[in-house]
Design a protein around this motif. Structure first.
Motif, mmCIF file in Angstrom:
data_model
loop_
_atom_site.group_PDB
_atom_site.id
_atom_site.type_symbol
_atom_site.label_atom_id
_atom_site.label_comp_id
_atom_site.label_asym_id
_atom_site.label_seq_id
_atom_site.Cartn_x
_atom_site.Cartn_y
_atom_site.Cartn_z
ATOM 1 N N PHE A 1 0.844 -1.192 0.000
ATOM 2 C CA PHE A 1 0.000 0.000 0.000
ATOM 3 C C PHE A 1 0.883 1.248 0.000
ATOM 4 O O PHE A 1 2.107 1.182 0.168
ATOM 5 C CB PHE A 1 -0.981 -0.002 1.169
ATOM 6 C CG PHE A 1 -0.360 -0.187 2.525
ATOM 7 C CD1 PHE A 1 -0.055 0.900 3.330
ATOM 8 C CD2 PHE A 1 -0.095 -1.469 3.015
ATOM 9 C CE1 PHE A 1 0.504 0.727 4.583
ATOM 10 C CE2 PHE A 1 0.463 -1.653 4.271
ATOM 11 C CZ PHE A 1 0.772 -0.548 5.058
ATOM 12 N N ASP A 2 0.230 2.402 -0.184
ATOM 13 C CA ASP A 2 0.948 3.662 -0.350
ATOM 14 C C ASP A 2 1.747 4.004 0.904
ATOM 15 O O ASP A 2 1.241 3.922 2.026
ATOM 16 C CB ASP A 2 -0.055 4.777 -0.658
ATOM 17 C CG ASP A 2 0.613 6.109 -0.891
ATOM 18 O OD1 ASP A 2 1.733 6.119 -1.425
ATOM 19 O OD2 ASP A 2 0.026 7.146 -0.523
ATOM 20 N N SER A 3 3.010 4.427 0.695
ATOM 21 C CA SER A 3 3.872 4.788 1.823
ATOM 22 C C SER A 3 3.751 6.247 2.209
ATOM 23 O O SER A 3 4.208 6.654 3.286
ATOM 24 C CB SER A 3 5.334 4.493 1.465
ATOM 25 O OG SER A 3 5.773 5.365 0.424
ATOM 26 N N GLY A 4 3.163 7.059 1.323
ATOM 27 C CA GLY A 4 3.100 8.492 1.577
ATOM 28 C C GLY A 4 4.306 9.242 1.050
ATOM 29 O O GLY A 4 4.381 10.474 1.172
ATOM 30 N N LYS B 1 6.901 10.210 -2.221
ATOM 31 C CA LYS B 1 6.987 10.267 -3.673
ATOM 32 C C LYS B 1 8.102 9.352 -4.167
ATOM 33 O O LYS B 1 9.073 9.091 -3.468
ATOM 34 C CB LYS B 1 7.255 11.704 -4.125
ATOM 35 C CG LYS B 1 6.114 12.669 -3.828
ATOM 36 C CD LYS B 1 6.458 14.059 -4.332
ATOM 37 C CE LYS B 1 5.318 15.039 -4.057
ATOM 38 N NZ LYS B 1 5.656 16.415 -4.520
ATOM 39 N N ASN B 2 7.953 8.890 -5.396
ATOM 40 C CA ASN B 2 9.000 8.078 -6.012
ATOM 41 C C ASN B 2 10.232 8.941 -6.274
ATOM 42 O O ASN B 2 10.131 10.166 -6.416
ATOM 43 C CB ASN B 2 8.498 7.461 -7.308
ATOM 44 C CG ASN B 2 7.288 6.579 -7.085
ATOM 45 O OD1 ASN B 2 7.070 6.090 -5.983
ATOM 46 N ND2 ASN B 2 6.489 6.392 -8.119
ATOM 47 N N ARG C 1 7.007 2.005 -1.283
ATOM 48 C CA ARG C 1 5.761 1.380 -0.875
ATOM 49 C C ARG C 1 5.833 0.962 0.589
ATOM 50 O O ARG C 1 6.862 1.122 1.249
ATOM 51 C CB ARG C 1 5.473 0.147 -1.763
ATOM 52 C CG ARG C 1 5.376 0.440 -3.244
ATOM 53 C CD ARG C 1 4.163 1.272 -3.573
ATOM 54 N NE ARG C 1 2.924 0.521 -3.360
ATOM 55 C CZ ARG C 1 1.712 1.059 -3.424
ATOM 56 N NH1 ARG C 1 1.576 2.360 -3.667
ATOM 57 N NH2 ARG C 1 0.633 0.315 -3.244
ATOM 58 N N LYS C 2 4.746 0.410 1.073
ATOM 59 C CA LYS C 2 4.685 -0.028 2.466
ATOM 60 C C LYS C 2 4.023 -1.394 2.525
ATOM 61 O O LYS C 2 3.094 -1.683 1.763
ATOM 62 C CB LYS C 2 3.898 0.975 3.308
ATOM 63 C CG LYS C 2 4.253 0.983 4.790
ATOM 64 C CD LYS C 2 3.734 2.242 5.466
ATOM 65 C CE LYS C 2 4.307 2.379 6.872
ATOM 66 N NZ LYS C 2 3.908 3.661 7.497
ATOM 67 N N THR D 1 8.225 1.041 5.421
ATOM 68 C CA THR D 1 8.442 1.626 4.097
ATOM 69 C C THR D 1 9.674 0.992 3.459
ATOM 70 O O THR D 1 10.699 0.827 4.126
ATOM 71 C CB THR D 1 8.638 3.144 4.205
ATOM 72 O OG1 THR D 1 7.430 3.742 4.713
ATOM 73 C CG2 THR D 1 8.972 3.759 2.851
#
Length: 417
Positions: free
Chosen positions: A176-179, A181-182, A197-198, A214
């Motif tokens: 899921f989203d880590s918060g 940015k790439n 990612r997380k 993360t």
């Protein structure tokens, strides 16, 4: 955002791959090729030694720190009866650091011992590196244990074996989203994207519950460039850098034990209990803008083929300890100067016998040595470009067959033979 990761890993791995290709080209059935001791499999050397099986209450941990009773119901322990002859020798000139009982417990599974977690390491000859295994989103991964980088990572694909080792398979639907940015990462002349990612992490879900962490998803451009996947153990980074593994998990002390029973020990308490440690310095980060706090000490002496390097007190020679490196990397000026010195003296070997010594807080001396370590220049594009003195990075040629304990919060390092 762009990160710059150390480039010396890539150069050393390319050299190793070329060597392996050359060996494969001349290999003939029925013949054994001789390789330098520091490139032999540690497992092969250990299998030559006798052992006794210990289980249950008889098992105890005698590794980087004090003995403690095991709490794992899965552990299988072997007691090694003899010691192996190291190719990279640690000479402890201090009585307090004299080698203790060489009998150690062979831990074959992840184990909880008091407040520590002990994770076995696997030596991979094709990589000339030690690999740690772990789980992300229920998938098993393997990565090179690396005290020269900070991140938990996984490959971006589920591919066939790369460089004779299968790192693991990425399943984005389980993350899921880590918060965060790439980012774009630059390594030597290679650039590639990293997706942050997380997911749930554990070394072994039978003894350790999952924790959401993360991690970086590394693309093929970077995975192929440095030669593999790295499990980073640098704890402290600049705020603009993504979270480190140790920073997320709260471990403040760790030991990379590369003796008869290779293992990683992680602890939230200090594992260095006396003052006979090597003080670590943060100068490359605090004064010269390196984005992470490398495990760095000032050298007391640096000797090659019996010839000492002049050490300038105004410009200390900084030494970085990096288990993700096979041999040694040095500043360009030092590399070029050594070339000139060797030619002038008509030396047969450029980097034959190398010795690096450090003074402990107690005033004793610790010496690390290696014979003919693969040595490369660091290059001009280092994270500490403002520093004009010598920087040396020591890898497995110096660290193998020793236990290296680091208290990251207290800036302490200690070797045990």
């Amino acid at each position: 955002m762009s990160h710059v990761w150390p480039s010396w890993h890539r150069r050393h791995f390319i050299i190793l791959v070329v060597l392996l290709m050359a060996i494969n080209a001349v290999a003939v059935d029925g013949f054994h090729l001789l390789v330098p001791k520091h490139m032999k499999s540690a497992r092969h050397l250990r299998e030559q030694q006798g052992s006794e099986i210990l289980t249950g209450e008889d098992a105890s941990y005698n590794g980087c720190s004090d003995d403690a009773s095991t709490k794992s119901r899965r552990i299988i322990l072997q007691q090694l009866a003899s010691t192996m002859i190291p190719s990279a020798t640690l000479s402890l000139l201090s009585p307090s650091l004299a080698a203790a009982d060489q009998t150690t417990a062979l831990i074959t599974d992840t184990t909880i011992i008091d407040d520590k977690i002990v994770v076995p390491l696997e030596y991979i000859p094709a990589l000339s590196a030690y690999v740690v295994h772990y789980y992300l989103f229920g998938e098993r991964f393997g990565a090179i244990i690396d005290t020269g980088s900070p991140f938990l990572t996984c490959p971006s694909t589920c591919s066939k074996r790369s460089y004779k080792y299968k790192w693991g398979c990425y399943h984005p639907e389980r993350t899921f989203d880590s918060g965060y940015k790439n980012t774009t990462v630059t390594m030597a002349n290679n650039q590639g994207g990293v997706v942050w990612r997380k997911a749930g992490f554990t070394f072994d879900n039978e003894v350790q519950p999952e924790t959401n962490l993360t991690f970086g998803v590394v693309g093929p451009d970077l995975l192929d460039g440095p030669g593999g996947l790295f499990f980073g153990l640098i704890k402290d980074t600049e705020k603009r850098i993504r979270p480190s593994f140790l920073g997320q998990t709260g471990y403040s002390s760790f030991c990379v034990d590369l003796r008869q029973n290779p293992q990683l020990v992680l602890s939230k308490q200090s594992m260095i209990q006396n003052d006979d440690y090597i003080p670590l310095v943060r100068d490359l980060n605090q004064r010269y803008k390196a984005p992470v706090v490398h495990y760095t000490a000032q050298a007391a002496s640096f000797i090659v083929n019996g010839l000492p390097l002049y050490l300038n007190k105004n410009k200390p020679t900084y030494v970085i300890f990096d288990t993700g490196l096979s041999g040694m990397s040095v500043s360009d000026e030092l590399f070029e100067g050594r070339n000139l010195q060797a030619r002038k003296n008509r030396e047969k070997s450029l980097w034959g016998n190398v010795s690096v010594a450090f003074e402990t807080q107690a005033g004793n001396m610790v010496e690390l040595t290696a014979t003919k370590p693969i040595t490369t220049p660091l290059g001009r594009e280092t994270p500490w470009t403002r520093y004009k003195g010598n920087v040396i990075v020591l890898g497995l040629a110096f660290l193998d067959n020793n236990a290296m304990t680091i208290d990251a919060d207290d800036d302490k390092l200690q070797f045990t033979k």
